[in-house]
Design a protein around this motif. Structure first.
Motif, PDB file in Angstrom:
ATOM      1  N   MET A  97       0.840  -1.202   0.000  1.00  0.00           N
ATOM      2  CA  MET A  97       0.000   0.000   0.000  1.00  0.00           C
ATOM      3  C   MET A  97       0.872   1.248   0.000  1.00  0.00           C
ATOM      4  SD  MET A  97      -2.563   1.237   3.035  1.00  0.00           S
ATOM      5  CE  MET A  97      -2.919   2.974   3.217  1.00  0.00           C
ATOM      6  N   ALA A  98       0.516   2.213  -0.813  1.00  0.00           N
ATOM      7  CA  ALA A  98       1.219   3.491  -0.810  1.00  0.00           C
ATOM      8  C   ALA A  98       0.932   4.221   0.499  1.00  0.00           C
ATOM      9  CB  ALA A  98       0.759   4.321  -2.005  1.00  0.00           C
ATOM     10  N   LYS A  99       1.874   5.025   0.960  1.00  0.00           N
ATOM     11  CA  LYS A  99       1.678   5.744   2.211  1.00  0.00           C
ATOM     12  C   LYS A  99       0.713   6.905   1.975  1.00  0.00           C
ATOM     13  CE  LYS A  99       4.760   6.078   5.328  1.00  0.00           C
ATOM     14  NZ  LYS A  99       5.928   6.444   6.149  1.00  0.00           N
ATOM     15  N   ALA A 149      -5.912  15.698  -1.547  1.00  0.00           N
ATOM     16  CA  ALA A 149      -5.025  16.511  -0.713  1.00  0.00           C
ATOM     17  C   ALA A 149      -5.111  16.056   0.749  1.00  0.00           C
ATOM     18  CB  ALA A 149      -5.398  17.983  -0.834  1.00  0.00           C
ATOM     19  N   LEU A 150      -6.330  15.749   1.182  1.00  0.00           N
ATOM     20  CA  LEU A 150      -6.547  15.293   2.556  1.00  0.00           C
ATOM     21  C   LEU A 150      -5.872  13.943   2.801  1.00  0.00           C
ATOM     22  CD1 LEU A 150      -8.102  16.304   5.066  1.00  0.00           C
ATOM     23  CD2 LEU A 150     -10.060  14.936   4.293  1.00  0.00           C
ATOM     24  N   ALA A 151      -5.925  13.071   1.788  1.00  0.00           N
ATOM     25  CA  ALA A 151      -5.341  11.732   1.908  1.00  0.00           C
ATOM     26  C   ALA A 151      -3.865  11.701   1.555  1.00  0.00           C
ATOM     27  CB  ALA A 151      -6.103  10.760   1.010  1.00  0.00           C
ATOM     28  N   ASP A 152      -3.346  12.779   0.978  1.00  0.00           N
ATOM     29  CA  ASP A 152      -1.955  12.847   0.546  1.00  0.00           C
ATOM     30  C   ASP A 152      -1.647  11.738  -0.466  1.00  0.00           C
ATOM     31  OD1 ASP A 152       0.632  13.755   0.331  1.00  0.00           O
ATOM     32  OD2 ASP A 152       1.357  12.628   2.069  1.00  0.00           O
ATOM     33  N   LEU A 180     -11.619   6.294  -3.419  1.00  0.00           N
ATOM     34  CA  LEU A 180     -10.208   6.683  -3.351  1.00  0.00           C
ATOM     35  C   LEU A 180      -9.432   5.776  -2.401  1.00  0.00           C
ATOM     36  CD1 LEU A 180     -10.552  10.571  -3.366  1.00  0.00           C
ATOM     37  CD2 LEU A 180      -9.561   9.145  -5.175  1.00  0.00           C
ATOM     38  N   SER A 181     -10.100   5.244  -1.382  1.00  0.00           N
ATOM     39  CA  SER A 181      -9.453   4.277  -0.510  1.00  0.00           C
ATOM     40  C   SER A 181      -9.077   3.018  -1.293  1.00  0.00           C
ATOM     41  CB  SER A 181     -10.374   3.916   0.664  1.00  0.00           C
ATOM     42  OG  SER A 181      -9.809   2.890   1.454  1.00  0.00           O
ATOM     43  N   THR A 232     -12.972  11.617   5.865  1.00  0.00           N
ATOM     44  CA  THR A 232     -13.847  12.788   5.803  1.00  0.00           C
ATOM     45  C   THR A 232     -14.338  13.213   7.182  1.00  0.00           C
ATOM     46  OG1 THR A 232     -15.837  11.428   5.507  1.00  0.00           O
ATOM     47  CG2 THR A 232     -14.666  12.126   3.511  1.00  0.00           C
ATOM     48  N   GLY A 233     -14.330  12.251   8.132  1.00  0.00           N
ATOM     49  CA  GLY A 233     -14.880  12.549   9.450  1.00  0.00           C
ATOM     50  C   GLY A 233     -16.394  12.629   9.444  1.00  0.00           C
TER      51      GLY A 233
END
Length: 297
Positions: A1-3, A89-92, A143-144, A224-225
């Motif tokens: 998995m990518a970081k 952007a949030l997930a980098d 996206l996950s 997302t919270g």
């Protein structure tokens, strides 16, 4: 998995690891049987594996063509691109390509052999039905999948089943170089082992798929919270799916493994053979995430 900043789940990771280990053990056993008994059948095996790798390599193009989807630019779909930009952007993580499928079927999917070669697609049906927060929840789920390289994982996991299925259907026609009196029993052994391996790998791959869907729900909700928005999207989509004509659902059934929620659910042995967990199980998990975040559903 990518970081990335997607939160992992130790329990789900352990279960996925166990399934992957069992599939690997099947590979070893099955490979040993093939090496011991087969002749030219190996050529067919190579062809099937090559087809599996081709499916992995061209998965994005195949999926988009199946849904008659088109890639869209930020100018053509500014709101959709804006959501994906914020989430990435949030997930980098790298931003995938973005596509839209013109169908009333309310769904979404992500595919591609790596995060840098991926695409996220939504249907016009889901965009009409969901509000901004709900659609954002669905996109965070997709996206996950991209960040966790789920397409690559599931393609590799399913290759053994494809191979075993091929031999189950056609193995009795391949005698290889063996034309003596022992060729009959040898082929029967291969056929029976292939049948067993196909059945076991099918069940294990479906279990792995369900775990990965739960992992994507959980990771997306934490990112997302807003687990309640994802839960609302699940409830809306599953309810509206019942109003889609059956012929349209069956036309999209081949994409079930990719979809956010399956187009058609099997009534028999649904838990064992389903690509997705039940809606109830997904909502229950999102309720636990909501409690963990201290937010009511």
């Amino acid at each position: 998995m990518a970081k990335t900043r997607f939160r992992s789940d130790g329990g789900l990771t352990a279960r996925m690891g166990l399934v992957a280990f069992l599939l690997g053990a099947l590979y070893v056993v099955f490979g040993g049987v093939l090496i011991y008994y087969s002749g030219s059948m190996a050529i067919g095996a190579v062809i099937v594996i090559a087809l599996g790798l081709g499916q992995w390599y061209f998965s994005d193009k195949i999926a988009l063509a199946s849904m008659r989807a088109r890639e869209v630019t930020p100018e053509q779909a500014p709101e959709l691109h804006g959501m994906i930009d914020r989430l990435c952007a949030l997930a980098d993580m790298p931003k995938p390509r973005v596509a839209i499928a013109d169908t009333d079927l309310p769904n979404a999917f992500a595919t591609g052999r790596s995060p840098k070669k991926s695409v996220v697609c939504v249907t016009t049906g889901i965009m009409r039905r969901l509000d901004g927060e709900e659609l954002e929840g669905v996109l965070s789920h997709e996206l996950s999948h991209v960040a966790h390289r789920d397409v690559a994982v599931m393609t590799v996991a399913s290759t053994l089943g494809l191979l075993a299925g091929f031999i189950t259907r056609w193995g009795m026609f391949f005698g290889g170089g063996r034309r003596d009196n022992n060729s009959g029993p040898a082929l029967l052994v291969i056929w029976l082992v292939s049948l067993a391996v196909y059945a076991i790998s099918f069940v294990l791959t479906r279990a792995l798929s369900r775990y990965r869907e739960l992992s994507a729900d959980r990771s997306g909700a934490y990112l997302t919270g807003k687990p309640s928005a994802l839960a609302s999207a699940l409830t809306k989509i599953s309810g509206d799916m019942a109003r889609i004509p059956t012929r349209d659902l069956r036309a999209a059934e081949s994409m079930n493994a990719f979809f956010f929620t399956p187009a058609i659910k099997s009534e028999s042995f649904s838990t064992l053979f389903s690509t997705h967990p039940s809606i109830e199980k997904r909502l229950e998990q999102l309720s636990r995430v909501s409690a963990d975040l201290g937010r009511p559903m």
